[in-house]
Every structure is written in structure tokens, then in C-alpha cells.
Design a protein around this motif. Sequence first.
Motif, PDB file in Angstrom:
ATOM      1  N   GLY A   1      -7.461   2.654  23.046  1.00 52.39           N
ATOM      2  CA  GLY A   1      -6.087   2.567  22.551  1.00 52.39           C
ATOM      3  C   GLY A   1      -5.808   1.265  21.823  1.00 52.39           C
ATOM      4  N   PHE A   2      -6.245   0.156  22.402  1.00 55.57           N
ATOM      5  CA  PHE A   2      -6.023  -1.138  21.754  1.00 55.57           C
ATOM      6  C   PHE A   2      -6.793  -1.223  20.434  1.00 55.57           C
ATOM      7  CE2 PHE A   2      -5.006  -2.950  26.135  1.00 55.57           C
ATOM      8  CZ  PHE A   2      -3.640  -2.936  25.893  1.00 55.57           C
ATOM      9  N   ALA A   3      -7.997  -0.676  20.399  1.00 53.15           N
ATOM     10  CA  ALA A   3      -8.773  -0.691  19.155  1.00 53.15           C
ATOM     11  C   ALA A   3      -8.036   0.061  18.053  1.00 53.15           C
ATOM     12  CB  ALA A   3     -10.159  -0.090  19.386  1.00 53.15           C
ATOM     13  N   ILE A   4      -7.563   1.261  18.368  1.00 56.41           N
ATOM     14  CA  ILE A   4      -6.811   2.048  17.379  1.00 56.41           C
ATOM     15  C   ILE A   4      -5.558   1.290  16.956  1.00 56.41           C
ATOM     16  CG2 ILE A   4      -5.434   4.145  17.038  1.00 56.41           C
ATOM     17  CD1 ILE A   4      -7.344   5.599  18.871  1.00 56.41           C
ATOM     18  N   GLN A   5      -4.846   0.763  17.924  1.00 60.39           N
ATOM     19  CA  GLN A   5      -3.583   0.081  17.643  1.00 60.39           C
ATOM     20  C   GLN A   5      -3.790  -1.146  16.751  1.00 60.39           C
ATOM     21  OE1 GLN A   5      -1.504  -1.142  21.184  1.00 60.39           O
ATOM     22  NE2 GLN A   5       0.375  -1.576  20.079  1.00 60.39           N
ATOM     23  N   PHE A   6      -4.716  -2.011  17.115  1.00 59.29           N
ATOM     24  CA  PHE A   6      -4.895  -3.246  16.355  1.00 59.29           C
ATOM     25  C   PHE A   6      -5.540  -3.000  14.989  1.00 59.29           C
ATOM     26  CE2 PHE A   6      -4.355  -5.316  20.553  1.00 59.29           C
ATOM     27  CZ  PHE A   6      -3.312  -6.156  20.210  1.00 59.29           C
ATOM     28  N   ILE A   7      -6.522  -2.124  14.931  1.00 58.33           N
ATOM     29  CA  ILE A   7      -7.139  -1.831  13.633  1.00 58.33           C
ATOM     30  C   ILE A   7      -6.097  -1.245  12.692  1.00 58.33           C
ATOM     31  CG2 ILE A   7      -8.797  -0.348  12.436  1.00 58.33           C
ATOM     32  CD1 ILE A   7     -10.636  -0.721  14.929  1.00 58.33           C
ATOM     33  N   GLY A   8      -5.335  -0.262  13.179  1.00 57.62           N
ATOM     34  CA  GLY A   8      -4.294   0.340  12.345  1.00 57.62           C
ATOM     35  C   GLY A   8      -3.263  -0.670  11.891  1.00 57.62           C
ATOM     36  N   ALA A   9      -2.829  -1.524  12.799  1.00 62.23           N
ATOM     37  CA  ALA A   9      -1.794  -2.509  12.469  1.00 62.23           C
ATOM     38  C   ALA A   9      -2.289  -3.523  11.445  1.00 62.23           C
ATOM     39  CB  ALA A   9      -1.318  -3.217  13.740  1.00 62.23           C
ATOM     40  N   PHE A  10      -3.526  -3.992  11.608  1.00 59.54           N
ATOM     41  CA  PHE A  10      -4.040  -4.973  10.653  1.00 59.54           C
ATOM     42  C   PHE A  10      -4.344  -4.341   9.293  1.00 59.54           C
ATOM     43  CE2 PHE A  10      -4.573  -7.683  14.418  1.00 59.54           C
ATOM     44  CZ  PHE A  10      -3.954  -8.825  13.930  1.00 59.54           C
ATOM     45  N   LEU A  11      -4.756  -3.080   9.274  1.00 58.50           N
ATOM     46  CA  LEU A  11      -4.919  -2.396   7.995  1.00 58.50           C
ATOM     47  C   LEU A  11      -3.587  -2.341   7.245  1.00 58.50           C
ATOM     48  CD1 LEU A  11      -7.341   0.552   8.899  1.00 58.50           C
ATOM     49  CD2 LEU A  11      -7.870  -1.484   7.540  1.00 58.50           C
ATOM     50  N   LEU A  12      -2.514  -2.050   7.994  1.00 56.91           N
ATOM     51  CA  LEU A  12      -1.185  -2.037   7.367  1.00 56.91           C
ATOM     52  C   LEU A  12      -0.766  -3.430   6.937  1.00 56.91           C
ATOM     53  CD1 LEU A  12       1.260   0.255   9.391  1.00 56.91           C
ATOM     54  CD2 LEU A  12       0.177   0.691   7.201  1.00 56.91           C
ATOM     55  N   LEU A  13      -0.944  -4.393   7.810  1.00 55.60           N
ATOM     56  CA  LEU A  13      -0.486  -5.752   7.530  1.00 55.60           C
ATOM     57  C   LEU A  13      -1.127  -6.301   6.256  1.00 55.60           C
ATOM     58  CD1 LEU A  13       1.233  -8.149   8.517  1.00 55.60           C
ATOM     59  CD2 LEU A  13      -0.780  -8.936   9.763  1.00 55.60           C
ATOM     60  N   PHE A  14      -2.426  -6.057   6.097  1.00 51.35           N
ATOM     61  CA  PHE A  14      -3.133  -6.581   4.936  1.00 51.35           C
ATOM     62  C   PHE A  14      -3.183  -5.574   3.783  1.00 51.35           C
ATOM     63  CE2 PHE A  14      -4.956  -9.113   8.472  1.00 51.35           C
ATOM     64  CZ  PHE A  14      -4.409 -10.325   8.078  1.00 51.35           C
TER      65      PHE A  14
ATOM     66  N   TYR B   1      -5.014   4.875   6.032  1.00 54.20           N
ATOM     67  CA  TYR B   1      -5.828   5.080   7.231  1.00 54.20           C
ATOM     68  C   TYR B   1      -5.228   4.327   8.422  1.00 54.20           C
ATOM     69  CZ  TYR B   1      -9.238   7.052   4.034  1.00 54.20           C
ATOM     70  OH  TYR B   1      -9.860   7.826   3.093  1.00 54.20           O
ATOM     71  N   GLY B   2      -4.676   3.157   8.145  1.00 52.15           N
ATOM     72  CA  GLY B   2      -3.991   2.411   9.199  1.00 52.15           C
ATOM     73  C   GLY B   2      -2.813   3.194   9.749  1.00 52.15           C
ATOM     74  N   ALA B   3      -2.042   3.808   8.845  1.00 53.83           N
ATOM     75  CA  ALA B   3      -0.894   4.610   9.279  1.00 53.83           C
ATOM     76  C   ALA B   3      -1.357   5.803  10.102  1.00 53.83           C
ATOM     77  CB  ALA B   3      -0.082   5.061   8.066  1.00 53.83           C
ATOM     78  N   ILE B   4      -2.433   6.445   9.684  1.00 52.28           N
ATOM     79  CA  ILE B   4      -2.963   7.591  10.437  1.00 52.28           C
ATOM     80  C   ILE B   4      -3.420   7.154  11.823  1.00 52.28           C
ATOM     81  CG2 ILE B   4      -4.859   9.272  10.532  1.00 52.28           C
ATOM     82  CD1 ILE B   4      -4.569   9.432   7.406  1.00 52.28           C
ATOM     83  N   LEU B   5      -4.093   6.011  11.912  1.00 51.39           N
ATOM     84  CA  LEU B   5      -4.507   5.490  13.228  1.00 51.39           C
ATOM     85  C   LEU B   5      -3.285   5.221  14.108  1.00 51.39           C
ATOM     86  CD1 LEU B   5      -7.378   3.006  12.298  1.00 51.39           C
ATOM     87  CD2 LEU B   5      -7.589   5.151  13.568  1.00 51.39           C
ATOM     88  N   LEU B   6      -2.251   4.619  13.539  1.00 55.34           N
ATOM     89  CA  LEU B   6      -1.059   4.298  14.331  1.00 55.34           C
ATOM     90  C   LEU B   6      -0.284   5.544  14.727  1.00 55.34           C
ATOM     91  CD1 LEU B   6       0.061   1.028  12.528  1.00 55.34           C
ATOM     92  CD2 LEU B   6      -1.030   1.264  14.775  1.00 55.34           C
ATOM     93  N   ILE B   7      -0.278   6.555  13.880  1.00 54.33           N
ATOM     94  CA  ILE B   7       0.347   7.830  14.256  1.00 54.33           C
ATOM     95  C   ILE B   7      -0.415   8.436  15.436  1.00 54.33           C
ATOM     96  CG2 ILE B   7       0.696  10.232  13.514  1.00 54.33           C
ATOM     97  CD1 ILE B   7       1.315   9.031  10.680  1.00 54.33           C
ATOM     98  N   THR B   8      -1.727   8.433  15.331  1.00 55.69           N
ATOM     99  CA  THR B   8      -2.558   8.957  16.429  1.00 55.69           C
ATOM    100  C   THR B   8      -2.301   8.181  17.715  1.00 55.69           C
ATOM    101  OG1 THR B   8      -4.264   9.594  14.839  1.00 55.69           O
ATOM    102  CG2 THR B   8      -4.945   9.407  17.148  1.00 55.69           C
ATOM    103  N   PHE B   9      -2.302   6.867  17.614  1.00 58.79           N
ATOM    104  CA  PHE B   9      -2.039   6.020  18.783  1.00 58.79           C
ATOM    105  C   PHE B   9      -0.669   6.328  19.385  1.00 58.79           C
ATOM    106  CE2 PHE B   9       0.133   2.330  20.476  1.00 58.79           C
ATOM    107  CZ  PHE B   9      -0.698   1.996  21.540  1.00 58.79           C
TER     108      PHE B   9
END
Length: 120
Positions: A52-65, A71-79
Amino acid sequence: MYENHTTLQVIGQIIIAVYFICMGVKNIRLWDMNIQRIAVQNLPAVPCLLFGFAIQFIGAFLLLFDWHAKYGAILLITFTILASTLHHRFWEMKDPMIRTYHFLLITNNMAITAGLLLLI
């Protein structure tokens, strides 16, 4: 970074990313409580949290940068969907106040998911 974005789109995307990063840090600090919450549901707590943390942080940093933000949004939706169904099962709660609180959290997560859908 953030090419073809309006100022409001950039601000919104950054706010969503920072929200997920802050919530992730908060939940890491509450590691023991989260282990207990997941273990009660007969799931392997540590692997679930790490995943869960991997999905959350990877998605968030993809969005941030703004790097593969879709793909970040899709990860965060899944999370968000997984975390909501795991932790906010209001339909199983007997206490009306607690049930209402978790229903509110689910509806908030639905709104967050809707915002993420706008980024895809």
C-alpha cells in the motif's frame, strides 16, 4: 514538467500529491495501529502495508513531479479504492456514530477519486 497545464491544474495536482504524501507519512508513523487494523481481517499485515505504501508514494511522487502523471493517478485511484474497502467498511459497523464517520470517509475518498480521474 507541467507542460500544457493551467496554473489551477498545477496547483490541484500538487495539492493531491502532497495530500497523499502527508497521509502516507502519517500512516507510517502509526505503523503498529495499522498492523493491528489489517491483522484483524486475517490478511498478512506487513506485506499489505508495504504494498500500500509503495503504491501510495510512487503514485504521489509521479503526480508531484508530473512524470507519467496518468499512471500516478491510476496508482492512487487503486490505492484509494483498496484502502477504503479495507479500512472503512461502514456497512459492518454497529455503532451509528462510527458507521456515519466511516461513511463520510468513504464519500470523501470518492471525491478524491473523482479528482484523480480528472488527471487521466
